[in-house]
Design a protein around this motif. Structure first.
Motif, PDB file in Angstrom:
ATOM      1  N   MET A  66      28.443  18.363   1.223  1.00 24.41           N
ATOM      2  CA  MET A  66      27.499  17.509   1.937  1.00 24.41           C
ATOM      3  C   MET A  66      26.063  18.013   1.826  1.00 24.41           C
ATOM      4  SD  MET A  66      26.935  14.741   3.433  1.00 24.41           S
ATOM      5  CE  MET A  66      28.547  14.116   3.792  1.00 24.41           C
ATOM      6  N   SER A  67      25.861  19.328   1.917  1.00 21.98           N
ATOM      7  CA  SER A  67      24.495  19.860   1.818  1.00 21.98           C
ATOM      8  C   SER A  67      23.888  19.574   0.443  1.00 21.98           C
ATOM      9  CB  SER A  67      24.477  21.354   2.114  1.00 21.98           C
ATOM     10  OG  SER A  67      25.282  22.051   1.191  1.00 21.98           O
ATOM     11  N   VAL A  68      24.706  19.678  -0.597  1.00 19.42           N
ATOM     12  CA  VAL A  68      24.243  19.392  -1.961  1.00 19.42           C
ATOM     13  C   VAL A  68      23.955  17.903  -2.101  1.00 19.42           C
ATOM     14  CG1 VAL A  68      24.903  19.426  -4.402  1.00 19.42           C
ATOM     15  CG2 VAL A  68      25.490  21.354  -2.925  1.00 19.42           C
ATOM     16  N   PHE A  69      24.838  17.075  -1.570  1.00 18.80           N
ATOM     17  CA  PHE A  69      24.672  15.622  -1.611  1.00 18.80           C
ATOM     18  C   PHE A  69      23.347  15.215  -0.961  1.00 18.80           C
ATOM     19  CE2 PHE A  69      25.176  11.408   0.252  1.00 18.80           C
ATOM     20  CZ  PHE A  69      25.621  10.679  -0.831  1.00 18.80           C
ATOM     21  N   GLU A  70      23.068  15.782   0.205  1.00 19.55           N
ATOM     22  CA  GLU A  70      21.830  15.431   0.920  1.00 19.55           C
ATOM     23  C   GLU A  70      20.595  15.883   0.152  1.00 19.55           C
ATOM     24  OE1 GLU A  70      22.616  17.288   4.667  1.00 19.55           O
ATOM     25  OE2 GLU A  70      23.852  15.601   5.372  1.00 19.55           O
ATOM     26  N   THR A  71      20.646  17.085  -0.413  1.00 22.90           N
ATOM     27  CA  THR A  71      19.515  17.591  -1.192  1.00 22.90           C
ATOM     28  C   THR A  71      19.272  16.734  -2.428  1.00 22.90           C
ATOM     29  OG1 THR A  71      19.939  19.847  -0.440  1.00 22.90           O
ATOM     30  CG2 THR A  71      18.621  19.606  -2.435  1.00 22.90           C
ATOM     31  N   LEU A  72      20.341  16.399  -3.153  1.00 26.81           N
ATOM     32  CA  LEU A  72      20.195  15.563  -4.350  1.00 26.81           C
ATOM     33  C   LEU A  72      19.699  14.173  -3.980  1.00 26.81           C
ATOM     34  CD1 LEU A  72      23.380  16.574  -6.384  1.00 26.81           C
ATOM     35  CD2 LEU A  72      21.015  17.251  -6.807  1.00 26.81           C
ATOM     36  N   SER A  73      20.150  13.644  -2.848  1.00 31.27           N
ATOM     37  CA  SER A  73      19.693  12.326  -2.393  1.00 31.27           C
ATOM     38  C   SER A  73      18.192  12.337  -2.133  1.00 31.27           C
ATOM     39  CB  SER A  73      20.431  11.911  -1.118  1.00 31.27           C
ATOM     40  OG  SER A  73      21.796  11.721  -1.376  1.00 31.27           O
ATOM     41  N   ARG A  74      17.697  13.395  -1.477  1.00 31.65           N
ATOM     42  CA  ARG A  74      16.255  13.501  -1.217  1.00 31.65           C
ATOM     43  C   ARG A  74      15.469  13.591  -2.523  1.00 31.65           C
ATOM     44  NH1 ARG A  74      17.996  16.778   2.956  1.00 31.65           N
ATOM     45  NH2 ARG A  74      17.612  18.700   1.793  1.00 31.65           N
ATOM     46  N   LYS A  75      15.957  14.404  -3.446  1.00 29.64           N
ATOM     47  CA  LYS A  75      15.255  14.553  -4.730  1.00 29.64           C
ATOM     48  C   LYS A  75      15.238  13.242  -5.502  1.00 29.64           C
ATOM     49  CE  LYS A  75      15.906  19.497  -5.408  1.00 29.64           C
ATOM     50  NZ  LYS A  75      16.354  20.540  -6.333  1.00 29.64           N
ATOM     51  N   ALA A  76      16.335  12.499  -5.456  1.00 30.75           N
ATOM     52  CA  ALA A  76      16.402  11.202  -6.141  1.00 30.75           C
ATOM     53  C   ALA A  76      15.398  10.236  -5.524  1.00 30.75           C
ATOM     54  CB  ALA A  76      17.820  10.635  -6.059  1.00 30.75           C
ATOM     55  N   ARG A  77      15.314  10.211  -4.185  1.00 29.73           N
ATOM     56  CA  ARG A  77      14.351   9.324  -3.513  1.00 29.73           C
ATOM     57  C   ARG A  77      12.933   9.664  -3.920  1.00 29.73           C
ATOM     58  NH1 ARG A  77      17.736   9.720   0.862  1.00 29.73           N
ATOM     59  NH2 ARG A  77      16.522  11.404   1.802  1.00 29.73           N
ATOM     60  N   LEU A  78      12.624  10.975  -3.997  1.00 30.95           N
ATOM     61  CA  LEU A  78      11.272  11.393  -4.387  1.00 30.95           C
ATOM     62  C   LEU A  78      10.925  10.928  -5.801  1.00 30.95           C
ATOM     63  CD1 LEU A  78      11.137  15.023  -2.931  1.00 30.95           C
ATOM     64  CD2 LEU A  78       9.802  13.051  -2.179  1.00 30.95           C
ATOM     65  N   LYS A  79      11.927  10.883  -6.665  1.00 35.66           N
ATOM     66  CA  LYS A  79      11.700  10.427  -8.049  1.00 35.66           C
ATOM     67  C   LYS A  79      11.769   8.911  -8.168  1.00 35.66           C
ATOM     68  CE  LYS A  79      12.639  14.399 -10.771  1.00 35.66           C
ATOM     69  NZ  LYS A  79      12.240  14.608 -12.129  1.00 35.66           N
ATOM     70  N   GLY A  80      12.231   8.251  -7.096  1.00 30.55           N
ATOM     71  CA  GLY A  80      12.307   6.793  -7.117  1.00 30.55           C
ATOM     72  C   GLY A  80      13.474   6.249  -7.921  1.00 30.55           C
TER      73      GLY A  80
END
Length: 86
Positions: free
Chosen positions: A14-28
């Motif tokens: 879950m921690s990895v999922f949340e981090t990757l989700s944030r990074k994806a949002r930042l990249k659009g």
């Protein structure tokens, strides 16, 4: 993606999922696209040069497997240094 794709279900902490989700949002981009891009980029970094004429997949999968985990200059045996340098 180029060529044929393979679908795989993977488990992500879950921690990895949340981090990757944030990074994806930042990249659009979508999380799926972001992870696919990361995997494609990582696979290109690990390309091991295959000697000319070697076509057998079993042999290719063994290339680089015996790479030493210590620096060669830390090995005192000259013969072993030579063998590991190849």
């Amino acid at each position: 993606m180029q060529g044929t794709a393979t679908r795989k279900l993977i488990d992500i902490k879950m921690s990895v999922f949340e981090t990757l989700s944030r990074k994806a949002r930042l990249k659009g981009v979508s999380l799926k696209r972001y992870i696919e891009d990361l995997l494609e980029e990582d696979s290109r970094k690990g390309d091991i040069p295959v000697p000319e004429g070697v076509t057998d997949e079993k042999v290719i999968s063994l290339i680089g497997i015996a790479k030493p985990s210590v620096p060669l200059d830390g090995i005192e045996d000259e013969r072993l240094q030579y063998i590991l340098s190849k």
